[in-house]
Scaffold this active site. Structure first.
Site, short mmCIF file in Angstrom:
data_model
loop_
_atom_site.label_atom_id
_atom_site.label_comp_id
_atom_site.label_asym_id
_atom_site.label_seq_id
_atom_site.Cartn_x
_atom_site.Cartn_y
_atom_site.Cartn_z
CB CYS A 201 3.59 4.64 -5.04
SG CYS A 201 3.21 6.36 -4.67
N GLY B 71 3.56 5.48 -0.44
CA GLY B 71 2.14 5.19 -0.56
C GLY B 71 1.98 3.76 -1.03
CG ASN C 271 0.61 4.34 -8.56
OD1 ASN C 271 -0.12 3.91 -9.45
ND2 ASN C 271 1.05 5.57 -8.57
N PRO C 272 -1.24 4.33 -5.48
CG PRO C 272 -0.69 5.16 -3.35
CD PRO C 272 -0.08 4.55 -4.58
CB CYS C 273 -2.58 8.51 -8.20
SG CYS C 273 -2.52 9.60 -6.76
N GLY C 274 -3.25 5.22 -9.31
CA GLY C 274 -3.65 4.39 -10.43
C GLY C 274 -2.81 4.48 -11.67
CD GLU C 275 -0.14 8.05 -10.86
OE1 GLU C 275 0.14 9.20 -10.51
OE2 GLU C 275 -0.29 7.10 -10.06
#
Length: 220
Positions: free
Chosen positions: A1, A30, A166-170
């Site tokens: 990502c 992503g 990144n798309p899921c915020g990690e």
């Protein structure tokens, strides 16, 4: 990502980011980006429109871009963020209250500790909107940006600026920064499951963690 550069406040940059987004999806990645540089809805622009439709309208562009680029049976993943300092932040927070819109992007509010110290009617309303929309739809997420900037491993490096995740915020990242994610199914390491003698095979888990990290580093 990946995290892409923030689109600058002009039509060329907005669509350049969409183009980079589409190409990244086509290769299986992503992306995340931040909309805080775009002028608010109704602001004057020097073109036939006379005023801008605002950053929330361009969320639709990026959402559609994510929807139409296929990745072997699935669609791309996208994170859109915006600072609480932006005057359209309340519109951003409510962007996904209509569940027929923005179905291919996660959204997160980029806030600082100072934001929570401001005891004003406007800030209280913003916090109420965040709470109500998160309860109703699961979004927006919260990015506590002063913590991100002060605590990441390169926070002493002046040139390393983070803009989104990144798309899921990690993983907060700089423009064109990338991260590689992997997971380990811990249930596979339980011996004698659902018995009084159940235990975790830490020897095997240690071996798999070592192999996995080597593998992730090789891909990077």
């Amino acid at each position: 990502c990946y995290v892409l550069p923030q689109p600058d406040d002009n039509i060329e940059s907005i669509f350049d980011v969409a183009k980079m987004m589409a190409r990244t999806y086509s290769y299986g990645g992503g992306v995340g980006t931040d909309l805080s540089l775009l002028r608010p809805e109704g602001a004057k622009v020097n073109n036939a429109a006379l005023t801008t439709s605002g950053p929330v309208s361009f969320m639709d562009l990026y959402d559609v871009t994510t929807a139409v680029i296929g990745q072997k049976g699935r669609r791309g993943a996208l994170m859109l963020s915006m600072s609480t300092e932006h005057s359209d932040i309340d519109k951003f927070i409510k962007a996904k209250s209509d569940t027929d819109k923005i179905n291919h992007a996660n959204i997160s509010v980029r806030s600082s500790g100072e934001f929570f110290k401001l005891d004003t009617t406007e800030k209280r309303e913003t916090l109420r909107l965040i709470a109500e929309n998160n309860w109703a739809t699961g979004e927006p997420g919260m990015l506590f940006w002063d913590r991100v900037e002060n605590w990441h491993l390169l926070s002493n490096h002046a040139m390393y600026e983070l803009y989104s995740t990144n798309p899921c915020g990690e993983q907060p990242l700089p423009p064109f920064g990338n991260c590689l994610l992997g997971s380990i199914n811990l249930s596979n390491f339980i011996k004698d499951p659902f018995t009084k003698n159940a235990y975790i095979d830490y020897t095997r888990l240690e071996e798999v963690i070592r192999i996995s990290i080597i593998g992730l580093n090789e891909v990077l």
